[in-house]
Motif scaffolding. Structure first.
Motif, short mmCIF file in Angstrom:
data_model
loop_
_atom_site.label_atom_id
_atom_site.label_comp_id
_atom_site.label_asym_id
_atom_site.label_seq_id
_atom_site.Cartn_x
_atom_site.Cartn_y
_atom_site.Cartn_z
N LYS A 165 14.31 6.96 -4.37
CA LYS A 165 13.28 6.26 -5.17
C LYS A 165 12.41 5.38 -4.27
CE LYS A 165 12.84 3.02 -9.04
NZ LYS A 165 13.58 2.19 -10.03
N LEU A 166 13.05 4.67 -3.35
CA LEU A 166 12.30 3.78 -2.46
C LEU A 166 11.42 4.55 -1.47
CD1 LEU A 166 15.18 1.23 -1.80
CD2 LEU A 166 13.01 0.69 -2.92
N TYR A 167 11.95 5.69 -0.95
CA TYR A 167 11.14 6.52 -0.04
C TYR A 167 9.87 7.00 -0.74
CZ TYR A 167 14.52 7.06 3.83
OH TYR A 167 15.33 6.85 4.91
N ARG A 168 10.03 7.45 -1.97
CA ARG A 168 8.89 8.00 -2.70
C ARG A 168 7.84 6.92 -3.01
NH1 ARG A 168 12.44 12.06 -6.59
NH2 ARG A 168 12.44 13.83 -5.14
N LYS A 169 8.32 5.71 -3.36
CA LYS A 169 7.36 4.63 -3.65
C LYS A 169 6.62 4.22 -2.38
CE LYS A 169 6.97 0.13 -5.94
NZ LYS A 169 7.70 -0.96 -6.63
N ALA A 170 7.36 4.16 -1.27
CA ALA A 170 6.73 3.83 0.01
C ALA A 170 5.71 4.90 0.39
CB ALA A 170 7.79 3.70 1.11
N MET A 171 6.07 6.19 0.18
CA MET A 171 5.16 7.27 0.55
C MET A 171 3.89 7.24 -0.29
SD MET A 171 5.93 11.27 1.32
CE MET A 171 6.50 11.74 -0.30
N LYS A 172 4.03 6.89 -1.57
CA LYS A 172 2.83 6.80 -2.42
C LYS A 172 1.88 5.73 -1.89
CE LYS A 172 1.24 6.37 -7.17
NZ LYS A 172 1.61 6.25 -8.60
N LEU A 173 2.45 4.59 -1.50
CA LEU A 173 1.61 3.52 -0.94
C LEU A 173 0.93 3.98 0.35
CD1 LEU A 173 3.83 0.33 -1.45
CD2 LEU A 173 1.52 0.66 -2.32
N TYR A 174 1.68 4.65 1.22
CA TYR A 174 1.11 5.11 2.49
C TYR A 174 -0.02 6.12 2.25
CZ TYR A 174 4.64 2.88 5.48
OH TYR A 174 5.41 1.97 6.16
N LYS A 175 0.17 7.01 1.28
CA LYS A 175 -0.87 8.00 1.00
C LYS A 175 -2.14 7.33 0.50
CE LYS A 175 1.99 12.07 0.00
NZ LYS A 175 2.44 13.04 -1.05
N ILE A 176 -1.99 6.31 -0.34
CA ILE A 176 -3.16 5.60 -0.86
C ILE A 176 -3.86 4.84 0.26
CG2 ILE A 176 -3.95 3.75 -2.39
CD1 ILE A 176 -1.62 4.54 -4.27
N LEU A 177 -3.04 4.21 1.10
CA LEU A 177 -3.61 3.36 2.16
C LEU A 177 -4.21 4.17 3.31
CD1 LEU A 177 -0.84 0.62 2.36
CD2 LEU A 177 -3.21 0.21 1.72
N PHE A 178 -3.49 5.19 3.75
CA PHE A 178 -3.86 5.86 4.99
C PHE A 178 -4.16 7.36 4.84
CE2 PHE A 178 -0.76 2.45 6.13
CZ PHE A 178 -1.67 1.57 6.67
#
Length: 902
Positions: free
Chosen positions: A756-769
């Motif tokens: 769950k935490l990996y997926r939330k982090a990846m969503k943030l990274y995709k939006i940011l970068f």
């Protein structure tokens, strides 16, 4: 009648020339001409026996006798008396003569003129001569309108009697020209002097001193109408005649050279001015000695020349020399003393002698106030200079007091239409208010200055551009970027039009515009501005100038932002070198430069270089640390950065101590939910994770995650909020925390929260970068490992393939992160029993790790073990044993014991 009684009693008590004179003069005023004549006549007889015939009292008696004869219409007798009185008074007249002496002399002239007019008429030569003398007297008293009237009438008579070419006509034209110059009519004066010159040359020749004097006056007239070339030409002709006649070492020649020096100053021909003033000074020292007022005047003028040329030490020497003489020669009511103190104060300020500068300007203020009163322009000017010194000394309140008083004085006589000098003061006040972060007053003062300059010079003037630039700089400091951009855009347009695109001023505005665009993340446009500013400053000031260093800093930051780390390092290194050359060793700008360079080294995984930068930065921050919150926070930031670099360099013990110290500072000065506190908890969690203290790691990372949720909310991240400029960097910190928290749960075997935490982090990274960022590749790698351990090898391979694609896109084929993905892929291929593909993945991984870490590294040993497994699974047991023995040798080389799990 009281005065008359006193004088009568005095005569009865003692019949002397003085008592008789006093009684006679009193009787004249009372129109008792008979008794007055008796007293004055006897007094004159007694004085001629006791004193010389040129005594001023004799002149006064003759003047009053002349009045009596005029009243009796005995004009020949009256004329004799007045001429006798005139002769004595003219002989005794000095520059120190009183107004009373002037009135008596004028009375004699008027009496004589009346007598001549009655005897011969006003067309007589004697009448013209007396009228010419009266014109001279008016001129000496600065009554130039009356002098001009007298000379014009004299000229009319002379021309009638002598014709147009007589020397008396030339002399009168000369004196008329002098008065016209003094009256402010130099064009008319030039016509008079030209006619006088023609007559004088024809009658006396080209080398007569009167010709030199006329050349001199023609030079003065042309100087007044700013025709400097003609003025210099006439002065040189005057000097040439005087040199032939007198050798050129006389005081008049010195005065002419002094006037030439003034013209050269106006034209900023400083070498010529220096020569002229020095030659004038030499003559004056020879003729008058070292301590004359004229010598002081020349030294003062030389001081001005040296000030203008930037040679402050020579200027100081000459100003001090002139001041020493003026103190002994001038009265305290002479404004030249104030001028000397003021000029010397400016030089001391330039030399950094601020206490001496303040003393000088205080003396100037006292002198000017005593001479002119407290509302005079010279008082205002000295207050402005004093305010500037106080501003430099950071005595801002005192400086504002001086500037306010200066402005009040000027407003008292300028009214609503302020002068350039008032606008200059408003600029200074605006700079102080900007420093004090008083936005309203800073903006008000600077806006008023712009308005005033536009009224005086028009909208297209460098002064307008200068203040617009200052306003832009102020608005940038207070984060009003829109207003700042508007000001600097207008300033830059003016500077490019008026001064040129490569001017230093345009370079500064390009830099200011670049900082605004940088803050708006408009990196491409900002880069153009900084590049133009950099080239401009290199051309105008040299490659090592501090302005070049500042532009290099921002260019380095932009290169970092766009991923050009090699260029970023070069720019930031050049910037650091320039700042260290020009700034104090503990200047905050150097610390900021070290911080940015350290972050770039971190991105390049050059941890030792990063540690060096952050260590130097921490030393500076601690050296300039004060009790203010912002200073304490900067120290904590330096502790945090150094801890981050040491953590990456695997010095976990030191990094943990630094993070702990930073956290204490943050909690002491910031709210417990501040994002800096979150970042510190996150880094401490990372250290615990590296040391396999996973429970502590999860505890610290969860604290960080909770702070982020407190600030951003606990729900799924929304793209619009994440992309907002205000929070972009902080959301990246949240994503990193979630990634490490996921990793800690993953290592503990808590797959559900980790996933769950990996997926939330990846969503943030995709939006940011973006979807192809290295951050996304890192999480894809971790998810692939999880899927592989869970037996979902096909899903794992899809994730590894995507991770490998992204990493090779950004890092190429030989990066350690690419090797990490290849190693994971090798494990999945093993599980799929695709040993050929597994061997290919491991071999590529081994090649990269050998080149990056060395053939005897622990990273290589890990790959060699798995290659041995593949060989064994393929039946190549000899090859497998060979690989395992090689790995075993590496482990033992690194100090692992035989009972170690590896």
């Amino acid at each position: 009648m009281d005065a008359l009684s006193c004088f009568q009693n005095a005569v009865q008590l003692e019949r002397t020339d003085y008592t008789l004179q006093s009684l006679g003069m009193c009787l004249v005023h009372l129109n008792d001409n008979e008794n007055a004549f008796v007293c004055l006549d006897e007094s004159l007889r007694m004085k001629k026996l006791d004193t010389n015939d040129a005594d001023d009292d004799v002149a006064e008696i003759q003047r009053h006798l002349g009045i009596i004869w005029t009243r009796r219409r005995k004009y020949e007798d009256a004329l004799k008396c007045f001429e006798h009185a005139l002769k004595i008074k003219t002989l005794n007249q000095t520059c120190e003569s009183s107004d009373n002496d002037y009135k008596h002399l004028m009375s004699c002239l008027d009496g004589a003129l009346e007598a001549v007019s009655e005897l011969y008429g006003n067309q007589h030569l004697n009448y013209a001569k007396l009228l010419h003398q009266k014109g001279n007297l008016h001129g000496a008293k600065k009554e130039h309108s009356l002098a001009i009237e007298a000379y014009v009438e004299t000229l009319r008579v002379y021309k009638t009697e002598y014709g147009d070419s007589h020397l008396s006509v030339a002399n009168t034209l000369f004196n008329l020209g002098v008065s016209l110059n003094e009256k402010g009519s130099p064009e008319k004066a030039i016509r008079c002097f030209t006619k006088a010159l023609r007559i004088t040359k024809s009658r006396l020749g080209n080398d007569h001193l009167d010709v030199a004097d006329t050349y001199d006056q023609l030079g003065t007239s042309n100087k007044l109408i700013l025709n400097y070339e003609e003025a210099i030409s006439y002065f040189e002709k005057a000097l040439q005649v005087r040199k032939q006649a007198m050798g050129g070492n006389d005081l008049k020649s010195s005065a002419i050279m002094h006037e030439m020096g003034k013209i050269y100053c106006e034209e900023e021909l400083w070498d010529h001015a220096e020569r002229a003033f020095n030659e004038s000074l030499r003559i004056r020292i020879v003729q008058l000695g070292q301590d004359s007022g004229e010598v002081a005047e020349s030294m003062f003028s030389l001081g001005f020349v040296y000030t203008s040329r930037g040679d402050d030490l020579k200027a100081q020497k000459h100003y001090e020399g002139s001041l020493r003489i003026y103190k002994t020669k001038l009265a305290k009511s002479d404004p030249r003393l104030g001028d000397n103190f003021s000029s010397l104060g400016n030089v001391h300020h330039s030399l950094g002698n601020r206490d001496k500068a303040l003393f000088c300007h205080n003396q100037a203020i006292i002198l000017y106030t005593g001479i002119f009163g407290k509302h005079d322009e010279k008082v205002a000017l000295s207050l402005a200079c004093k305010g500037d010194i106080l501003r430099t000394n950071e005595r801002y309140v005192d400086a504002l007091s001086c500037f306010t008083e200066c402005l009040d004085i000027r407003k008292s006589y300028e009214g609503s239409m302020l002068s350039k000098e008032s606008a200059d003061v408003l600029c200074q006040m605006g700079l102080i208010y900007s420093t004090l972060k008083d936005n309203a007053n800073a903006a008000s003062c600077l806006s008023s200055a712009v308005t005033t300059y536009k009224q005086i010079f028009g909208a297209k003037h460098v002064k307008v551009a200068d203040v617009l630039y200052i306003m832009a700089d102020h608005f940038v400091k207070v984060d009003e970027l829109e207003r700042g951009y508007s000001c600097v855009k207008e300033a830059l347009a003016l500077q490019e039009e008026l001064l040129g695109k490569t001017s230093a001023e345009a370079g500064y505005s390009q830099y200011c515009m670049g900082t605004i665009l940088f803050a708006w993340n408009e990196f491409e446009e900002a880069s153009k501005c900084f590049a133009i500013a950099r080239e401009s400053h290199i051309q105008k000031r040299g490659a090592t100038h501090i302005s070049v260093a500042k532009s290099n800093f921002y260019l380095g930051c932009i290169c970092e932002k766009v991923g050009d780390l090699e260029s970023a390092v070069q720019y930031l290194q050049d910037s650091l070198a320039g700042k260290r050359e020009h700034l104090e060793k503990n200047d905050p700008e150097i610390a900021e430069n070290l911080t940015r360079l350290g972050h770039v080294y971190c991105e390049r995984s050059e941890w030792d270089s990063a540690v060096d930068c952050f260590s130097d930065c921490l030393k500076i921050r601690e050296a300039i640390r004060d009790t203010g919150t912002s200073s304490q926070i900067l120290v904590a930031d330096a502790l945090f950065d150094l801890g981050t670099a040491l953590n990456k360099a695997l010095d976990t013990k030191r990094s943990m101590q630094l993070f702990t110290d930073a956290l204490k500072e943050y909690l002491r000065h910031l709210d417990q939910h501040h994002l800096k506190v979150a970042k510190c908890h996150s880094r401490i969690g990372e250290v615990y994770e590296k040391e396999n203290e996973l429970t502590k790691a999860i505890s610290s990372l969860q604290k960080a995650a909770s702070i982020y949720e407190h600030n951003f909310g606990a729900g799924e991240p929304r793209e619009k909020e994440v992309k907002a400029l205000k929070y972009g960097y902080d959301y990246a910190g949240q994503a990193e925390t979630l990634f490490h928290l996921a990793t800690a749960h993953d290592r503990q075997g808590d797959e559900a929260p980790a996933l769950k935490l990996y997926r939330k982090a990846m969503k943030l990274y995709k939006i940011l970068f973006g979807r192809d960022s290295l951050h996304v590749a890192k999480i894809l790698n971790r998810l692939a490992n999880m899927k592989g351990r869970a037996g979902s090898v096909d899903k794992a391979m899809v994730l590894f393939d995507e991770s490998l694609r992204i990493r090779m896109l950004h890092l190429g084929n030989n990066h350690e992160d690419v090797a990490e993905t290849l190693f994971g892929m090798g494990i999945v291929f093993e599980k799929r029993r695709d040993y050929g593909a597994a061997m290919k993945a491991y071999s590529d991984c081994l090649r990269i790790r050998s080149s990056k870490f060395g053939s005897d590294s622990m990273e290589v040993a890990q790959v060699v073990v798995n290659i041995g497994v593949v060989r064994g699974n393929k039946g190549d047991f000899a090859g497998a044993l060979k690989s395992w023995n090689k790995a075993l040798a590496i482990y033992r080389k690194h100090g692992l014991s035989d009972d170690d799990v590896l």
